[in-house]
Design a protein around this motif. Sequence first.
Motif, short mmCIF file in Angstrom:
data_model
loop_
_atom_site.label_atom_id
_atom_site.label_comp_id
_atom_site.label_asym_id
_atom_site.label_seq_id
_atom_site.Cartn_x
_atom_site.Cartn_y
_atom_site.Cartn_z
N ALA A 411 0.84 -1.21 0.00
CA ALA A 411 0.00 0.00 0.00
C ALA A 411 0.87 1.26 0.00
O ALA A 411 0.54 2.27 -0.64
CB ALA A 411 -0.92 -0.01 1.22
N GLN A 412 1.99 1.19 0.71
CA GLN A 412 2.89 2.36 0.77
C GLN A 412 3.54 2.60 -0.59
O GLN A 412 3.70 3.73 -1.04
CB GLN A 412 3.97 2.13 1.83
CG GLN A 412 3.39 2.15 3.23
CD GLN A 412 4.27 1.43 4.24
OE1 GLN A 412 5.04 0.54 3.90
NE2 GLN A 412 4.12 1.81 5.49
N ARG A 413 3.90 1.49 -1.24
CA ARG A 413 4.52 1.63 -2.57
C ARG A 413 3.51 2.23 -3.54
O ARG A 413 3.81 3.13 -4.30
CB ARG A 413 4.89 0.25 -3.12
CG ARG A 413 6.02 -0.39 -2.38
CD ARG A 413 6.28 -1.77 -2.99
NE ARG A 413 6.48 -2.74 -1.94
CZ ARG A 413 6.31 -4.05 -2.05
NH1 ARG A 413 5.92 -4.56 -3.21
NH2 ARG A 413 6.52 -4.87 -1.05
N GLU A 414 2.28 1.71 -3.47
CA GLU A 414 1.26 2.18 -4.41
C GLU A 414 0.97 3.66 -4.21
O GLU A 414 0.84 4.42 -5.16
CB GLU A 414 -0.02 1.35 -4.22
CG GLU A 414 -1.07 1.66 -5.27
CD GLU A 414 -2.26 0.72 -5.23
OE1 GLU A 414 -2.21 -0.28 -4.47
OE2 GLU A 414 -3.23 0.99 -5.96
N MET A 422 -2.64 10.98 -13.37
CA MET A 422 -1.97 10.29 -14.47
C MET A 422 -2.49 8.87 -14.59
O MET A 422 -2.00 7.96 -13.89
CB MET A 422 -0.46 10.21 -14.21
CG MET A 422 0.26 11.49 -14.25
SD MET A 422 2.01 11.07 -14.00
CE MET A 422 2.64 12.60 -13.47
N PRO A 423 -3.47 8.66 -15.46
CA PRO A 423 -4.06 7.31 -15.55
C PRO A 423 -3.01 6.24 -15.90
O PRO A 423 -3.11 5.11 -15.44
CB PRO A 423 -5.08 7.44 -16.69
CG PRO A 423 -5.28 8.90 -16.89
CD PRO A 423 -4.08 9.61 -16.39
N THR A 424 -1.98 6.63 -16.67
CA THR A 424 -0.98 5.61 -17.03
C THR A 424 -0.26 5.07 -15.80
O THR A 424 0.20 3.94 -15.81
CB THR A 424 0.09 6.19 -17.98
OG1 THR A 424 0.46 7.46 -17.48
CG2 THR A 424 -0.35 6.28 -19.40
N VAL A 427 -1.68 1.79 -14.61
CA VAL A 427 -1.28 0.64 -15.42
C VAL A 427 0.19 0.29 -15.15
O VAL A 427 0.55 -0.87 -14.96
CB VAL A 427 -1.44 0.98 -16.93
CG1 VAL A 427 -1.16 -0.25 -17.79
CG2 VAL A 427 -2.81 1.55 -17.21
N MET A 428 1.01 1.34 -15.13
CA MET A 428 2.44 1.11 -14.97
C MET A 428 2.77 0.50 -13.60
O MET A 428 3.74 -0.23 -13.46
CB MET A 428 3.25 2.41 -15.14
CG MET A 428 3.21 3.02 -16.52
SD MET A 428 3.44 1.84 -17.81
CE MET A 428 5.18 1.62 -17.77
N VAL A 434 5.98 -6.08 -10.99
CA VAL A 434 6.48 -7.36 -11.52
C VAL A 434 7.97 -7.25 -11.84
O VAL A 434 8.77 -8.15 -11.53
CB VAL A 434 5.67 -7.76 -12.79
CG1 VAL A 434 6.28 -9.00 -13.44
CG2 VAL A 434 4.22 -8.00 -12.43
N ILE A 435 8.36 -6.13 -12.43
CA ILE A 435 9.78 -5.98 -12.80
C ILE A 435 10.66 -6.02 -11.55
O ILE A 435 11.65 -6.74 -11.49
CB ILE A 435 10.02 -4.66 -13.58
CG1 ILE A 435 9.29 -4.71 -14.92
CG2 ILE A 435 11.51 -4.43 -13.82
CD1 ILE A 435 9.43 -3.46 -15.78
N ILE A 436 10.25 -5.25 -10.52
CA ILE A 436 11.07 -5.19 -9.32
C ILE A 436 11.18 -6.55 -8.63
O ILE A 436 12.26 -7.03 -8.31
CB ILE A 436 10.46 -4.14 -8.33
CG1 ILE A 436 10.76 -2.74 -8.81
CG2 ILE A 436 10.96 -4.32 -6.92
CD1 ILE A 436 12.24 -2.42 -8.82
#
Length: 458
Positions: A411-414, A422-424, A427-428, A434-436
């Motif tokens: 939740a903190q990361r989000e 910024m809607p993107t 998505v990003m 996943v990448i991290i």
Amino acid sequence: MSNKRSSFRNRFSFYLLAIGSACGLGNLWRFPYIVGENGGGAFLLLYVFLALTVGLSLLIAELMLGRFTELSLLAASRKLVQSSGKKGYALIGWFSLLLTAIILSYYSVISGWVLHYLTQFVTSLYHEDSVQYLSKTSVSVLLQSGSLQFMLASVHLLITTTVVLKGFSDGFEQKIASLLPLFGILVIVLLFGSLSRDSNRDVLRFLFYPDFSKLNWSSLSHALGHVFFTLSLGFGTMVTFGGYLKGNEDHLPTIGLRVTIVDTLISIVAVLLVFPIAFSSSKQLATDPSLLFDVMPVFLSSIKGGILFGLIFFLFLWLAALNASIGLLETVTANITDMNPKLRRPLAASLAGMFVLFLTVFPAFSSSIFKNVSILGRSLIEFLDSALINVCLPIAAVGIVFVFVKTLKPAQREKMFVNDKMPTSIVMYSHWGVIIKWVVPILVGTALVMSLIGVAIR
Ligand code: PHE
């Protein structure tokens, strides 16, 4: 109104700091010869792809870890030990810290090479035939003299330590970094000269026509290692810088993206500058650390006003190297003082500087006293470069990912990543996660296994 202005000024200063740390010898000196060593276009493509995915993602994570904890990496990893009871976690911080000190020693030696060329351009002004004088300057003169390399590296390190010790590194780094646009303009002017060479078609083909058969077993680790090195990742530097953004609401992914784009563009400009000259001046393309130093003086002394251009070029290059070195020593010092708040900054910086100076002996004398040392068929300095940047740095980067994932809850990361305007970013956010968590560790593991296979079948 005044608030707005001060927040803009803070943000601008932060960009200067982060871009100043990212853009250094890695872009102009290391990147061209790595691209040459790995066969050109296909490697360049792989590199740009990794920078914009893995590099960018990790940069955002390091900045976030710093902003969230307001601690340096070592202190953040020691905090994890307290909360989890697992002593081993502190090793992550220690590993990065030691790596930073060793890399600074090696970086100082190359910065010393830059200083040498700078002094050669200055002294050439006092010779009747400057061009003739400069033609005698070659990297081999430096390589034969370990004491000259050590002396130059010591001067560089002394200046770096003085700046960090006085504690005015923030302002100093920003001042130097604000000269970067001027350096950019100079490089672009030189680029016109370089691109007007008739070797151009071959160069553009070499750089932009990807021939994947030229990639080898170690290309993935070379590309990953360089992405981390040039974006200053895996050292904890960006964690320390992220701490300066505490209480600041700026969108970290946007900051990370801009820093990554500027750094990548500068690296591409560097290869466009170096290769046309390298292709037209020799049949055999140099693919070792001497590349930049072999081609630039020859080119500069062949153009009109070249001595002046050369002097300014090497001055700016040295300032960029100084800025990066300050960032590296600052990271070591911040880690030490965070761990031991009673230790005063000047003492911590001096101790760190002295330790790095001691380490400098090895790379400085690698081609003289240690010239018979050969590890896996490489000289000491080549081995150091490869082991530190292609192997240890990616491992350190995975360690930071671990500290990041354990310290910040989803939740903190989000909250720090997603920006409603910024809607993107919504998505990003899932791609970034996943990448991290998955891509970085798996890719680093794959790269290391592939390098091992490459060494085994050689
Ligand atoms: N990124 C710098 C370069 O490309 C090197 C560096 C690494 C500087 C880590 C500071 C911290 O030259």
